[in-house]
Design an enzyme around this catalytic site. Structure first.
Site, mmCIF file in Angstrom:
data_model
loop_
_atom_site.group_PDB
_atom_site.id
_atom_site.type_symbol
_atom_site.label_atom_id
_atom_site.label_comp_id
_atom_site.label_asym_id
_atom_site.label_seq_id
_atom_site.Cartn_x
_atom_site.Cartn_y
_atom_site.Cartn_z
ATOM 1 N N LYS A 83 0.818 -1.305 0.007
ATOM 2 C CA LYS A 83 -0.036 0.036 -0.209
ATOM 3 C C LYS A 83 1.001 1.372 -0.008
ATOM 4 O O LYS A 83 2.070 1.047 0.669
ATOM 5 C CB LYS A 83 -1.014 -0.002 1.289
ATOM 6 C CG LYS A 83 -1.761 1.006 1.462
ATOM 7 C CD LYS A 83 -2.637 0.765 2.751
ATOM 8 C CE LYS A 83 -3.808 2.088 2.906
ATOM 9 N NZ LYS A 83 -4.718 1.717 4.117
ATOM 10 N N SER A 97 -9.560 1.687 3.570
ATOM 11 C CA SER A 97 -8.777 2.389 2.468
ATOM 12 C C SER A 97 -7.745 1.734 1.625
ATOM 13 O O SER A 97 -7.282 2.459 0.878
ATOM 14 C CB SER A 97 -8.148 3.613 3.290
ATOM 15 O OG SER A 97 -6.997 2.953 4.423
ATOM 16 N N SER A 155 -9.395 -0.872 7.526
ATOM 17 C CA SER A 155 -8.991 -0.964 6.020
ATOM 18 C C SER A 155 -8.309 -1.973 5.387
ATOM 19 O O SER A 155 -8.082 -1.737 4.323
ATOM 20 C CB SER A 155 -8.043 0.421 6.031
ATOM 21 O OG SER A 155 -8.834 1.569 5.966
HETATM 22 N N1 GLN Z 1 -13.100 3.645 7.215
HETATM 23 C C1 GLN Z 1 -12.144 3.750 8.405
HETATM 24 C C2 GLN Z 1 -11.816 5.279 8.327
HETATM 25 O O1 GLN Z 1 -12.069 5.821 7.441
HETATM 26 C C3 GLN Z 1 -10.985 2.693 8.242
HETATM 27 C C4 GLN Z 1 -9.633 3.477 7.979
HETATM 28 C C5 GLN Z 1 -8.336 2.550 8.165
HETATM 29 O O2 GLN Z 1 -8.673 1.571 8.770
HETATM 30 N N2 GLN Z 1 -7.085 3.294 7.638
HETATM 31 O O3 GLN Z 1 -11.132 5.738 9.394
#
Ligand code: GLN
Length: 483
Positions: free
Chosen positions: A77, A152, A176
């Site tokens: 990532k 994400s 994420s």
């Molecule tokens: N959907 C969550 C957020 O927007 C998860 C983000 C993550 O795990 N990096 O914070």
């Protein structure tokens, strides 16, 4: 078309000379090209991965010993440092930045002879659930391009889903890794907080962030976890002893699968946001597990409606501090047009460098930390977190695992959540709990919805009990996969 079952199978093929590392790399490079419309990758290290494959092939031929992830083709990532390679957290503010060192996870992958093929698209600074908050544009779900990949770590998930690499790394601060794995129909695992070093992982919310793993099966996840986890002098929050026997050793080949005691949260299963088909399938899975001799108990978990607010207060507070380092002075994007004074320079750089969602979270985080509101929001949220941790400890006195949906729905329509960020935040209801409590979690691809999209079940175990998590997951995937 090249096919392999898992990393062990690929290694067997290499030993039999049925394939070489270079041939495998060529195959995946071609697939990445053929699927470039999915927008999963930010950069592909074409020449470099070819060179590394040639080097690894030559080493094997010379009879040298090979590492645990020999020749395994992995994508990262765009928040994980790989020395000499561009890194941007999918943000304009890091435009042109190159990593000056390797993250510990990457260092460990390379030590065990993995091949890193590229870095993947994601939501800016890992903030989002759809991969639509990216400087590079959205990632498409390979099963239906009108749907989001999840986020994400959407690019890392689609890279595995579409067969563009063998496995990938993402990061999971509130789901994420598990949520995009769920939306894409693959395995996604977040270890306990402190299992994998965060050295070289761009910080979003430091007391939540963990690197996570995407793969097509539990065994590969387990092998990669074994390689990249363990103590690290660069991160004092990592567990100081390596977890013993984290390695997956096919429990059913020894004595058959053990029986487990599993909790189901009544308040999660009856939550109004949960899609009725997902609800039915999770209950069916619980019933099948029960019929096979496991103990499944539905228990009260009345904290359910506090977890999303607590998560968004604490993570935005941490983000507002972490992201203050992007000031345009030492690295990344800066705007010095009509520059008059330092404050104007900061304002312009940060105003133009960050995207909308990131700015919103920095402001929210600054607000909850501000005098007069600190106790009402930040302190309260920390109290909720403390309560969750102690409640979790009590649950694992009695149970081996918790079974939950990963997400309340299948993959959203692209653009569908854009206007309603509260709805999008609330959809994190089943994933953020593991990050608040610091426990490991995994999403397993088990079912198919009548909308034709996949969905899974989420399993959680107690802190540092990745072994039970992986063994139970393997059993569930083997016995109950319906997709
Ligand atoms: N959907 C969550 C957020 O927007 C998860 C983000 C993550 O795990 N990096 O914070």
């Amino acid at each position: 078309m090249y096919s392999y079952k898992n990393i062990s199978d690929y290694h067997q093929q290499l030993r039999n000379d049925e394939i070489s590392c270079l041939e495998a790399v060529e195959y995946f490079l071609q697939k990445i090209k053929d699927n470039s419309n999915l927008n999963a990758f930010v950069e592909v290290y074409e020449d470099e991965s070819r060179e590394r494959a040639k080097f690894l092939d030559a080493r094997r031929k010379s009879g040298a010993t090979t590492g645990k992830l020999y020749g395994v083709i992995i994508a990262l990532k765009d928040v994980i440092c790989f020395q000499g390679h561009k890194l941007s957290a999918a943000s304009k503010i890091l435009n042109g930045f190159t990593s000056i060192y390797n993250s510990t996870a990457v260092e460990n992958l390379l030590k065990e002879d993995a091949i890193i093929i590229g870095n993947c698209n994601c939501d800016e600074f890992a903030m989002g659930s759809t991969n639509e908050n990216s400087f590079y544009g959205r990632v498409k779900n390979a099963l239906d391009e009108t749907k989001v990949s999840g986020g994400s770590s959407g690019g890392s998930a689609v890279a595995v889903q579409a067969g563009l690499c063998m496995a990938s790394l993402g990061s999971d601060t509130g789901g994420s890794v598990r949520q995009p794995a769920d939306f894409c129909g693959i395995v996604g695992m977040k270890p306990s907080y402190g299992t994998i070093s965060r050295h070289g992982l761009i910080a979003y919310a430091s007391s939540f962030d963990q690197i996570g793993i995407f793969a097509n099966n539990v065994e590969d996840v387990s092998n990669i976890l074994e390689t990249i986890s363990g103590p690290d002098k660069f991160d004092s929050t990592v567990k100081q002893q390596k977890t013993v026997n984290i390695i997956f050793n096919r429990p059913e080949e020894k004595v058959g699968f053990p029986k487990y005691k599993i909790a189901l949260f009544k308040n999660a299963m009856t939550h109004e946001s949960l899609d009725s088909e997902i609800k039915t399938e999770i209950y069916n899975l619980a019933e099948s597990l029960r019929n096979d001799g496991n103990i499944i108990e539905e228990i009260d978990f009345d904290l359910i409606d506090f977890i999303v607010p607590a998560y968004y207060i604490l993570t935005t507070a941490e983000a507002s501090s972490n992201l203050s380092r992007y000031d345009g002075v030492r690295y990344g994007y800066h705007n010095s047009e009509n520059e008059t004074d330092l404050n104007t320079f900061y304002k312009k750089t940060r105003g133009l460098g960050f995207g909308k969602e990131v700015k919103k979270r920095i402001m929210l985080g600054t607000f909850v930390l501000s005098e007069g509101y600190y106790d009402a929001y930040f302190t309260k949220a920390q109290q909720v977190r403390k309560l969750l941790v102690s409640r979790t400890r009590d649950i694992f006195q009695k149970f081996d695992a918790i079974l939950l949906p990963t997400a309340p729905s299948t993959a959203f329509d692209a653009g569908g959540m854009k206007k309603d960020s509260i709805a999008m935040y609330l959809a994190d209801i089943y994933t953020v709990y593991a990050n608040l409590a610091g426990i490991p979690g995994i999403s397993l691809p088990l079912f198919k919805h009548s909308d034709n999209m996949p969905f899974g079940a989420q399993i959680l175990t107690s802190k540092y009990n990745e072994r039970t998590l992986l063994e139970l997951s393997e059993m569930i995937l083997k016995k109950y996969k319906r997709y």
